[in-house]
Write an enzyme that holds these catalytic residues in place. Structure first.
Site, PDB file in Angstrom:
ATOM      1  N   SER A  92       0.863  -1.176   0.000  1.00  0.00           N
ATOM      2  CA  SER A  92       0.000   0.000   0.000  1.00  0.00           C
ATOM      3  C   SER A  92       0.899   1.226   0.000  1.00  0.00           C
ATOM      4  CB  SER A  92      -0.870   0.012   1.249  1.00  0.00           C
ATOM      5  OG  SER A  92      -0.048   0.227   2.384  1.00  0.00           O
ATOM      6  N   LYS A  93       0.271   2.344  -0.262  1.00  0.00           N
ATOM      7  CA  LYS A  93       1.016   3.584  -0.281  1.00  0.00           C
ATOM      8  C   LYS A  93       1.765   3.745   1.042  1.00  0.00           C
ATOM      9  CE  LYS A  93      -0.080   8.420  -1.122  1.00  0.00           C
ATOM     10  NZ  LYS A  93       0.883   8.905  -2.060  1.00  0.00           N
TER      11      LYS A  93
END
Ligand code: GLU
Length: 493
Positions: A262-263
């Site tokens: 994920s970011k």
């Protein structure tokens, strides 16, 4: 495969293009070219609330940087345009109306509060998120429960409404995904998907299906996160009387720390998320492409270095794995070193110039930069490192590495350096060979090891304890500059 392969990369301009998006684009690109088909860019911008200024531009710049030019797209033309969904609104309306007319969709007038109340009412421990479906829709305000007159008068009065897909309960639907293989789902598990929102714009699902059909898309290749949407799409194709494209859902990209990349967890691990960060970070497009291609695919043997054309020849969807692919940034660094070192010095000089310009450094001629490249290219992982790790070629050190200094700078150091300076001053020819010879003489005369003088000299000249050949570096910097730096260090350290 036949020659009418048509695939699309269909990003939503809701942010800068991320690395997972670039991989999806790449697999589409490779598949298209492998099969002599077309690669299309379609901008899915129907969600006005999530629209981000500059995102479309970023997508286009990133694809072009990576060498993935599309055959059709917003700025490339093509016979199936327009390629921005915001310019295709009337089309979606037309198909929503067809579905309404054929009893495959219905108007729903419920407010968000009413829907929430329904969910609260029907919530049980087994069913924590009740759906708007064949059962619950019978108790909601829609064109299935209202009389025709009531529906018409509500519509005429301008009351807000959505159009929902009328999903038939009790069916099992199957499709064959090229990567996931047989996928089957029960219509009982689906919501009556909203197709047209109250703002008059289609949802992703309707627009996506309509466009894939109208653009004659043969294969839908996209991330696994869309697999759960595929059943709705399959039903839409069926209800619209169209043949669905072949589906291929790509494996997730996983974090080396576990879980989906994920970011947030990427940033915590120092993995850039946006393609633009790889561009500005000085990565080689060929390296990033090679790396991304292997993030979920492999040619089935142990070859690792593939340029775009070689990837095109080797790539098949059958060789894409089902399981998640771990993002290993060290592997990317390795690829980058391979590609960077295979470049000619001339192109590296150009890259170095661009990097320098970014740091506001100009005024060095090509011969000087060529020498910097020659000294640095085997030592760095990406072109931008030539600036970050080779700043001493462009400015005197502003500080001196503490650890190295503590280790190398002894009481006798200043005397050794001064003796060395005095001899350098006298040198008839200021060359790397002569400098090395001089240093050897000084250490020999003083009965100390080579490092006793070489290390402090390196620290004085470059600020650090390691780097490219010191004598070549000294020759390149020039006598005056070297003398000044050593004198400064003698005062400052
Ligand atoms: N607009 C979707 C996205 O942003 C496209 C998904 C698909 O390819 O169907 O990824």
């Amino acid at each position: 495969m036949s020659t009418n392969v048509r695939v699309r990369f269909a990003p939503s301009p809701t942010g800068m293009l991320h690395i997972g998006g670039l991989r999806t684009a790449l697999y589409n690109y490779l598949f298209a070219h492998h099969n002599k088909g077309k690669f299309i860019l379609r901008i899915e911008d129907t969600d006005q609330n999530r629209y981000v200024e500059g995102a479309e531009e970023d997508i286009i710049t990133s694809l072009k940087w990576a060498g993935m030019m599309y055959d059709e797209g917003p700025d490339a033309g093509g016979g199936a345009g327009p390629y921005r969904q915001s310019e295709r609104s009337t089309l979606y309306k037309q198909y929503a109306e067809q579905l309404l007319k054929e009893g495959r969709a219905y108007y729903a007038f419920d407010t968000p509060e009413e829907i929430e109340a329904m969910r609260e009412r029907l919530k049980t421990s087994e069913n924590t998120n009740p759906k708007y479906d064949a059962v619950s829709r019978q108790h909601m305000t829609n064109s299935l429960t209202l009389s025709q007159d009531e529906t018409t008068s509500r519509l005429d009065s301008g009351a807000p409404y959505v159009i929902r897909l009328k999903i038939e309960p009790g069916e099992t639907v199957q499709f064959n995904d090229l990567i996931r293989e047989a996928v089957s789902f029960r219509t009982d598990d689906l919501d009556d998907q909203v197709l047209m929102k109250s703002d008059g714009l289609p949802t992703y699902h309707l627009a996506n299906v309509v466009d894939d059909h109208l653009m004659d898309i043969s294969h839908v290749i996209r991330g696994e996160e869309w697999l759960s949407s595929a059943p709705k799409h399959i039903l839409l194709y069926r209800y619209l009387g169209w043949e669905a494209p072949v589906m291929a859902h790509l494996p997730l990209i996983m974090s080396p720390a576990g879980g989906k990349l994920s970011k947030r967890n990427a940033e915590a691990l120092g993995i850039p998320v946006n393609v633009r960060d790889y561009i500005s970070g000085g990565y080689e497009p060929d390296a990033l492409i090679n790396f991304l291609a292997f993030l979920g695919w492999s040619p089935g043997d142990d070859r690792e270095l593939f340029r775009m054309q070689e990837l095109i020849e080797a790539f098949t969807l059958e060789d894409v794995s089902k399981s998640g692919a771990v993002f290993n940034i060290d592997k990317l660094t390795w690829y980058n070193e391979q590609y960077m070192r295979s470049r000619t010095n001339d192109t590296l000089v150009e890259a170095l110039k661009a990097e320098l310009l970014r740091s506001g450094i100009t005024g060095y001629n090509d011969a000087y930069l060529d020498s910097v490249v020659e000294l640095m290219k085997e030592r760095v992982s990406k072109t931008s490192d030539m600036v970050t790790q080779g700043m001493f070629f462009f400015a005197p050190p502003t500080d001196y590495d503490e650890k190295a200094t503590a280790k190398a700078w002894k009481t006798q150091t200043p005397l050794l350096l001064e003796e060395f300076l005095a001899e350098v001053e006298q040198l008839p020819a200021y060359t790397a060979v002569a400098l090395k010879e001089t240093l050897s003489q000084v250490v020999e005369r003083n009965g100390v090891g080579f490092g006793k003088l070489m290390l402090p000299a390196r620290i004085a000249i470059t600020g650090t304890g390691g780097g490219p050949d010191l004598f070549e570096t000294m020759e390149l910097l020039g006598k005056d500059e070297v003398m000044n730096r050593v004198k400064t260090a003698l005062k400052k350290v």
